[in-house]
Scaffold this motif. Structure first.
Motif, short mmCIF file in Angstrom:
data_model
loop_
_atom_site.label_atom_id
_atom_site.label_comp_id
_atom_site.label_asym_id
_atom_site.label_seq_id
_atom_site.Cartn_x
_atom_site.Cartn_y
_atom_site.Cartn_z
N THR A 1 0.84 -1.21 0.00
CA THR A 1 0.00 0.00 0.00
C THR A 1 0.86 1.25 0.00
O THR A 1 0.63 2.19 -0.77
N PHE A 2 1.89 1.28 0.85
CA PHE A 2 2.73 2.47 0.91
C PHE A 2 3.53 2.66 -0.38
O PHE A 2 3.71 3.79 -0.85
N GLU A 3 4.02 1.57 -0.95
CA GLU A 3 4.74 1.67 -2.22
C GLU A 3 3.81 2.18 -3.33
O GLU A 3 4.22 2.96 -4.19
N TYR A 4 2.57 1.74 -3.28
CA TYR A 4 1.57 2.21 -4.25
C TYR A 4 1.33 3.71 -4.12
O TYR A 4 1.28 4.44 -5.11
N LEU A 5 1.20 4.18 -2.89
CA LEU A 5 0.98 5.61 -2.67
C LEU A 5 2.16 6.43 -3.16
O LEU A 5 1.99 7.52 -3.72
N ILE A 6 3.36 5.91 -2.95
CA ILE A 6 4.54 6.62 -3.45
C ILE A 6 4.53 6.67 -4.96
O ILE A 6 4.80 7.71 -5.57
N GLU A 7 4.19 5.53 -5.57
CA GLU A 7 4.15 5.48 -7.04
C GLU A 7 3.08 6.40 -7.61
O GLU A 7 3.27 7.03 -8.65
N GLN A 8 1.96 6.50 -6.92
CA GLN A 8 0.83 7.29 -7.40
C GLN A 8 0.87 8.74 -6.91
O GLN A 8 -0.06 9.51 -7.18
N ARG A 9 1.92 9.10 -6.22
CA ARG A 9 1.95 10.40 -5.55
C ARG A 9 1.68 11.56 -6.50
O ARG A 9 0.84 12.42 -6.23
N ALA A 10 2.37 11.58 -7.61
CA ALA A 10 2.18 12.68 -8.56
C ALA A 10 0.90 12.50 -9.37
O ALA A 10 0.17 13.45 -9.61
N ALA A 11 0.62 11.26 -9.79
CA ALA A 11 -0.54 11.03 -10.64
C ALA A 11 -1.84 11.38 -9.93
O ALA A 11 -2.75 11.95 -10.53
N ASP A 12 -1.95 11.04 -8.65
CA ASP A 12 -3.15 11.34 -7.88
C ASP A 12 -3.01 12.61 -7.05
O ASP A 12 -3.93 12.98 -6.33
#
Length: 632
Positions: free
Chosen positions: A103-114
């Motif tokens: 979950t945390f890795e996902y949030l990092i990956e999606q940080r700019a996109a979302d």
């Protein structure tokens, strides 16, 4: 057979065109055994009034774009990630940290996109408040630390001795998630002396927001501290995160206050109008409700918790997509850990938990942010601007309807194109009325109301003199015509009402194509309130028409028509519209007759006048860019 999702994040699919991305987050992380069965949720108090459910809307994901790895603090669209109870993932030797890591890795990956600006954990990080469990959780949260992703954590009853308040003293929780962990974050504002309550300030949508992370059982002193934090930030909207506040029953998503929740409301929420949203976990299933505070404004109270679901919830998260342009918060619930798994390795139960799309877990909250925050941070009123400053080079007419209805309206351009009021036969004297209403970006802070109609023709309009210089201009080098308008929402038929027209027909100007009885110039609104620019150009024998979309009655907007000597483009609120012809068009035909403001004609007969407000109108003999409009 259940439908299988592939291992690609649906955001990745949405973004593939813009980002060139289509790969999944990666294979499934190693998993342990499921945790112990959850205990029954505690019961609560009486039910409260239901929150209005917004229509389900498309996720904000993919709409923001990923120009960098950092969020955009000025974008009107941003996301707050909410992580509820993860306790079964850290349950002595029965847990599994992989889901929360994913979950945390996902949030990092999606940080700019979302445009993820903040992540809030709602407490019950671990199951038994043991130091060994916090030792397992510590490196997982360090994933966010290394990425410099701001976040908050608060103590749930399973993180500490649940029989105590925040004066309990030292604990394994405090040693792991005390102030020392958050001081390195730019968002961290401070904590109570006991260390169990904290606040963060983050920037999003061009302003600052305050988030309170309150203990399982705040003491009276901590409530006083929270009230003082809010008082020290008097213009900031506040989100309260706390482990317990509202509860909900299975099959009944309307949340209700617990006994402790009523204490939180009385001590902190009710009297602090800045708190507009509360988020809590602890109970399941999820639910929500609205309640009016002492100021008479809605507070949205949301319960989110998934520990009762497969794999202890698998670190399922809520994404709150704030959209200040649409005055909406779009909420979705997804499981990044399962999204990251390859379909062949995904279990049958996992397949059903990729996301929750029922109305309780995927919904929209309509929220007029400007109106809701006006009580503590009113939007600045743009001051009126001097008419002389609006007379830019090339201005051939500039009329402000900001004075009493009298004998004439002055042309501030100095070109002598003053307007005179005219009433249609049989129309009452108040068919033209001065009002203080105006568009917020309008230079003049007033308007006239035109009480026009048809069958019979009635109302009033304004007219240039027969010898006005404007009557003879043909605008061969281009033009810009712009106005501030609000259409009446009185339910009457005002189809084809004119905003601006030029007397004289196509036939009068020697044009024989199409309908020669049409005006040589006509800016009007169809029966569907679509703006229409229909003219006889100098270089065409037929009418030339630009079309806009349907406008909303009762709402101020700015309309502009721009011609660069070759092509004509319509704008609404500085946004270029679609139905602009590619055909070349030069100049405006004229018979030397007068211009009409607030009316049009057919065969030189005025059949109705405008219905609504007109603030001001400017005509410039050259093309302007939106940054040069009166609304800029």
């Amino acid at each position: 057979m259940n439908e299988q999702h592939d291992g690609t994040s649906r955001r990745r699919i949405l973004q593939a065109g813009a980002l060139g991305a289509g790969a999944a987050l990666g294979g499934a992380l190693g998993g342990g055994i499921a945790g112990a069965l959850p205990a029954a949720a505690e019961s609560g108090a009486a039910t409260a009034a239901a929150e209005t459910t917004g229509a389900r809307s498309t996720s904000a994901a993919g709409s923001i774009g990923a120009a960098s790895t950092r969020p955009d603090p000025d974008n009107p669209r941003f996301t707050i990630a909410v992580v509820p109870d993860t306790q079964y993932l850290f349950d002595l030797d029965r847990g599994d940290p992989a889901p929360l890591t994913a979950t945390f890795e996902y949030l990092i990956e999606q940080r700019a996109a979302d445009n993820i600006v903040f992540t809030a954990h709602l407490g019950d990080v671990v199951e038994n408040a043991q130091a060994s469990e916090f030792a397992q959780a510590d490196p997982v949260f360090a994933v966010l630390d290394r990425a410099r992703m701001p976040y908050s954590v608060l103590a749930g009853n399973h993180d500490i001795d649940g029989s105590t308040d925040d004066q309990r003293g030292d604990s394994a929780y405090l040693r792991t998630f005390g102030p020392q962990r958050f001081r390195r974050m730019s968002t961290y504002g401070g904590s109570t002396p006991d260390g169990y309550n904290s606040y963060h300030v983050f920037r999003a949508a061009g302003r600052q927001w305050l988030l309170l992370a309150m203990d399982w059982r705040p003491s009276d002193a901590s409530f006083a501290w929270a009230r003082q934090v809010i008082a020290d930030h008097p213009t900031l909207p506040v989100i309260l995160t706390i482990h317990e506040l509202v509860n909900a029953d299975p099959g009944k998503p309307v949340a209700y206050f617990t006994e402790h929740g009523e204490r939180v409301w009385d001590q902190l929420v009710d009297g602090n109008n800045q708190i507009f949203l509360t988020l809590n976990g602890h109970y399941w299933p999820s639910g929500r409700v609205t309640r009016q505070n002492a100021a008479g404004h809605d507070v949205h109270l949301h319960l989110t918790n998934y520990q009762d679901r497969y794999y202890g919830g698998g670190a399922m998260i809520r994404l709150y997509h704030f959209d200040l342009a649409r005055n909406t918060i779009d909420v979705e619930t997804v499981n990044p850990w399962i999204l990251s798994q390859q379909p062949a390795r995904r279990s049958l139960l996992a397949e059903a938990e990729i996301e929750l799309s029922d109305d309780t877990n995927r919904f929209s909250v309509p929220l007029d942010f400007t109106a809701r925050f006006a009580g503590f941070d009113p939007a600045p009123v743009r001051p009126a601007r001097d008419p002389a400053a609006m007379v830019i080079p090339g201005t051939v007419a500039y009329w402000r309807l900001d004075g009493p209805v009298g004998t004439r309206v002055v042309d501030h351009s100095g070109r002598g194109n003053d307007l005179t009021p005219v009433l249609l036969p049989g129309s009452p004297a108040d068919s033209l009325r001065a009002t203080p209403e105006h568009h917020p970006d309008q230079p003049g802070h007033a308007s006239w109301f035109f009480a026009g109609g048809k069958n019979p023709a009635r109302g009033g309009y304004l007219k240039t003199a027969d010898n006005a210089p404007l009557n003879r201009l043909t605008f061969r080098d281009g033009y810009t015509i712009e106005a501030f308008v609000k259409l009446s929402d009185d339910g009457q038929d005002h189809s084809w009402e004119g905003l601006l027209s030029r007397l004289g027909t196509g036939a009068d100007a020697g044009k024989t194509g199409s309908d020669p009885s049409e005006p040589v110039v006509n800016l009007a609104f169809s029966g569907g309130r679509q703006v229409q620019w229909a003219v006889y150009p100098l270089d065409r024998n037929d009418t030339f028409t630009n079309w806009g979309h349907e406008e909303v009655a009762g709402r101020w907007f700015h309309v502009a028509v721009v011609n660069d000597g070759r092509h004509t483009t319509l704008f609404i609120d500085s946004s270029e519209l679609l139905r602009n012809p590619a055909t070349r068009s030069n100049g405006l035909s004229t018979t030397g007759a007068a211009w009409l403001l607030g009316a049009n004609h057919y065969a030189n007969k005025i059949e109705q006048s405008f219905a609504g407000h007109i603030g001001e109108l400017r005509i410039v003999d050259r093309p302007l860019k939106p940054g040069d409009f009166l609304s800029a």
